[in-house]
Design a protein around this motif. Structure first.
Motif, short mmCIF file in Angstrom:
data_model
loop_
_atom_site.label_atom_id
_atom_site.label_comp_id
_atom_site.label_asym_id
_atom_site.label_seq_id
_atom_site.Cartn_x
_atom_site.Cartn_y
_atom_site.Cartn_z
N ASP A 30 -2.66 -7.96 -2.45
CA ASP A 30 -1.55 -8.41 -1.60
C ASP A 30 -1.63 -9.91 -1.34
O ASP A 30 -2.55 -10.60 -1.78
N GLN B 290 -3.54 -1.63 3.73
CA GLN B 290 -2.99 -0.33 3.36
C GLN B 290 -1.53 -0.20 3.78
O GLN B 290 -1.18 0.46 4.76
N LYS B 291 -0.69 -0.84 2.99
CA LYS B 291 0.76 -0.75 3.15
C LYS B 291 1.34 -0.25 1.84
O LYS B 291 0.88 -0.62 0.76
N TRP C 219 3.86 -0.29 -1.01
CA TRP C 219 4.82 -1.17 -1.69
C TRP C 219 5.49 -0.33 -2.76
O TRP C 219 4.88 -0.02 -3.78
N VAL D 287 0.22 2.14 -2.69
CA VAL D 287 -0.70 1.61 -1.69
C VAL D 287 -1.86 0.96 -2.43
O VAL D 287 -2.49 1.61 -3.27
N GLU E 225 -10.56 -5.30 2.28
CA GLU E 225 -9.75 -5.99 3.28
C GLU E 225 -10.54 -7.18 3.81
O GLU E 225 -11.66 -7.46 3.37
N GLU F 103 -1.21 -11.14 10.55
CA GLU F 103 -0.14 -11.51 9.62
C GLU F 103 0.05 -13.02 9.60
O GLU F 103 0.18 -13.66 10.64
N ASP G 166 -4.31 4.78 1.91
CA ASP G 166 -3.67 4.94 3.22
C ASP G 166 -4.28 6.09 4.02
O ASP G 166 -3.59 6.79 4.76
#
Length: 701
Positions: free
Chosen positions: A30, A37-38, A40, A44, A68, A80, A144
């Protein structure tokens, strides 16, 4: 050539994370240089490992977690970023990001997975004197989901040097056991909390690199020794050494061919497609993707051929060879599937699975797609086209021909029928899925059988074997040609068909059994294109043409020597690419699914390549289907017969032409067969090009 494509926070609605891979490990990265863990488009970010599967009916891939980061500033967690930019650098095969978190804090990231070793490198650059806290986290979990992967047992330990070692076992398709090492080039505190493994940095230096090493027993017998070897290499050479060997390997891949086009967005999609295929070409074959979201990374005999042809026509012959090698390895199981009970051999050839796994077994879910048989042609043609481009007669004799023959025998004995009215047809099967099940005399499937039977006959002739069978194959191919479905004006998908289908293009591509001069074929192509917006996706959704079908059209029009329409289709495909020039299964405003779709990537490559060069046993055609406004371009691409052709065109003038021999050493004792080099009438010939090599042809006839 622009080797980089950048996406920023102002394009977030169109954003999908770029792919990193080395043919074994494959994952999304990302824009923070992590794998938060989003979802798209349902994907994921997860580390997937080719060939590591459960033994469930559909052989789902085992997830190997994700990584992460945790950034803090004055005790505040920086989640963010306020703004960001992310770059996919396909030349060096790395993913770069810059995130602005406010407070004048900009953090740069670089992530890559080594081309030839299962090492993931994650590097961060921080502002000096920023007093940032940084923790690198690796979670051995499901997508996720905080839980450990199913049917995996593991134990973790740390050592005083700050390394985390995870020993694991998975009860799956095989009994996997392996090691995952997590380490850094800076002092760090290793911490294990449940299945979260962290390296905590008390004081971050301006640059910190963390590494994940993954080895197991599937391909390395002494995987512990291999893990230690890689760890010592990183300790000795550091990030710079790892980057160099990684980049060197990728640069060697790029050096195998080249193109330079006047339209750089088309070129960018082309280069990203080449990057993509190397990322997911496993030691076995080419899946649609190495991810559970993409049919669990199984191998379609149909789809893999399109990726194979993209690699083959881009001169990546060694990588492409994995596909026919894999099918040769699975030949015995394909024979058992078709015709063997115990030790008794009946006539009937071999039948390969629709969706196979590394063991050669069928792993597709139940459905009418299991009644496809045209994938048998793709498996045979991969072996045949590999021979045609490599001129490797030894490969054809030992591995290619056995596969081609088995597929031809399958068609002849199990699919070719002579019905009461005297017609020879292919019996009921599933053709393209949009056309439904139990279709008789389907155009695409019939063309696939013709192509296989003809290739088998030609291969037998080259090898001087099986003359009686070769005669039967050739007769059957000729009989099938006589009764292709036809409505009095043009070829149609099947008798009585009430819809349009890209299947009617298949006589020209992928099978090449219909002459470009065939008026029925030409009318069928144009008829489909008139209604393509209604029938331009693999499923009855959307209102446009997917990139795969657009690239399919580009090859068809290239073979019809129609440069303007070939270009329009190539442009159509490029316009549906993502923000990193990646190709989707379908990507339009109403429907956007399956990014990083390798089937379309392979076809896109082949489409551009065939606009630039086409060849057969007698001729090599230069620029047979380029549009009128392409007046300056160059390429170095292979062609049938074991040649590499190097061309430069400047302002509509051919200024450079070189034909090199890249046949196997066993073939080079004999000179290359002489072939006419055909150029279109609009192309002027420079003084540096030997005129006796060249012939003329109007490319728009």
């Amino acid at each position: 050539m622009n080797w980089q494509k950048t996406c920023g926070s102002d394009e977030k609605e169109q954003y999908h994370p770029p792919l990193a891979g080395n043919g074994q490990l494959s994952f999304l990265v990302d824009y923070q240089g992590a794998q938060f863990q989003k979802a798209w488009r349902q994907m994921v970010p997860t580390i997937w490992w080719a060939g590591r599967r459960y033994d469930t009916p559909h052989r789902e891939l085992v997830p190997f977690g994700h990584f992460e980061q945790e950034l803090t500033h004055d005790g505040e967690l920086l989640n963010e970023p306020q703004s960001w930019q992310q770059t996919l650098n396909v030349k060096d095969a790395c993913i770069e990001s810059v995130c602005n978190y406010g407070h004048n804090i900009a953090v740069a990231s670089e992530v890559f997975v080594h081309a030839d070793m299962n090492v993931i490198a994650v590097s961060k650059q921080f502002p000096e004197d920023s007093q940032l806290g940084y923790t690198f986290k690796y979670m051995l979990s499901r997508p996720d989901d905080a839980s450990s992967p199913r049917r995996m047992t593991w134990s973790g330990r740390t050592d005083p040097s700050g390394i985390i070692e995870i020993a694991y076992q998975v009860d799956g398709q095989y009994n996997y056991e392996g090691l995952i090492l997590i380490l850094s080039d800076q002092p760090a505190q290793p911490v294990i909390e449940n299945n979260c493994f962290s390296l905590q940095f008390a004081q971050v230096n301006p640059a910190v690199s963390c590494f994940i090493i993954m080895v197991d027993n599937l391909m390395v017998s002494d995987y512990r020794h291999e893990a230690e070897r890689i760890r010592q290499m990183i300790r000795k050479d550091g990030l710079a050494g790892l980057q160099k060997t990684h980049a060197d390997s990728w640069h060697a891949y790029w050096a195998e061919s080249s193109i330079d086009l006047p339209e750089k967005d088309i070129e960018s999609v082309y280069q990203t497609a080449q990057y993509h295929l190397r990322c997911i070409a496993t030691p076995w074959s080419i899946p649609v993707a190495i991810a559970n979201t993409h049919w669990h990374g199984r191998y379609f005999g149909f789809d893999e051929h399109f990726g194979f042809m993209g690699l083959l026509t881009s001169n990546h012959l060694n990588l492409a060879r994995r596909v026919p090698e894999f099918r040769f390895q699975g030949l015995e199981r394909a024979y058992i599937r078709a015709s063997r009970y115990g030790k008794t051999l009946f006539k009937g050839g071999a039948r390969y699975p629709w969706e196979t796994v590394e063991t050669g077994e069928e792993a597709s879910p139940s459905g009418f797609w299991l009644d496809h048989i045209f994938h048998m042609a793709h498996i045979a043609l991969s072996s045949w086209h590999y021979y045609q481009f490599s001129n490797d007669l030894d490969f054809l004799r030992s591995k290619g021909y056995p596969v081609i023959k088995a597929c031809a025998e399958f068609y002849l004995y199990q699919s070719v029928y002579t019905v009461a009215d005297g017609r020879t047809i292919i019996g009921r099967c599933t053709d393209l899925e949009r056309l439904g099940s139990a279709v008789e005399n389907a155009y695409m499937t019939t063309c696939s059988a013709i192509a296989t039977l003809k290739a088998a006959g030609q291969a037998a002739g080259l090898l001087g074997i099986d003359p009686e069978q070769a005669h039967q194959w050739q007769d059957a191919a000729a009989a099938l040609m006589e009764h292709l479905p036809y409505d009095g004006t043009q070829y149609i998908p099947f008798p009585g068909c009430d819809q349009k289908s890209v299947a009617v293009l298949s006589g020209l591509f992928p099978y090449g059994v219909i002459s470009p001069d065939d008026s029925r074929q030409r009318r069928a192509v144009l008829d489909f294109c008139q209604d393509e917006s209604a029938f331009g996706n693999m499923y009855p959704v959307g209102k446009s043409v997917c990139t795969w079908y657009a690239a399919w059209k580009a090859i068809v029009f290239a073979r019809l020597s129609d440069g303007e329409r070939a270009y329009a289709a190539t442009r159509q495909g490029a316009d549906t690419a993502g923000c990193f020039s990646e190709i989707y299964e379908i990507n339009e405003p109403a429907v956007s699914i399956k990014p990083w779709f390798s089937t379309a990537a392979g076809t896109y490559l082949q489409g551009v390549n065939e606009m630039l060069i086409q060849a057969d046993g007698k001729t090599i055609s230069i620029a047979p289907a380029v549009p009128e406004h392409w007046r300056t371009f160059s390429f170095r691409l292979p062609c049938v017969g074991g040649c590499l052709v190097d061309v430069a065109v400047v302002d509509g003038c051919l200024t450079h032409l070189k034909i090199s021999d890249q046949r196997p050493a066993s073939q080079t004792a004999l000179p290359l067969p002489r072939r006419s080099v055909i150029v279109p009438d609009w192309l002027k010939i420079g003084d540096t090009v030997a005129p006796e090599l060249l012939s003329r042809r109007d490319c728009n006839v």
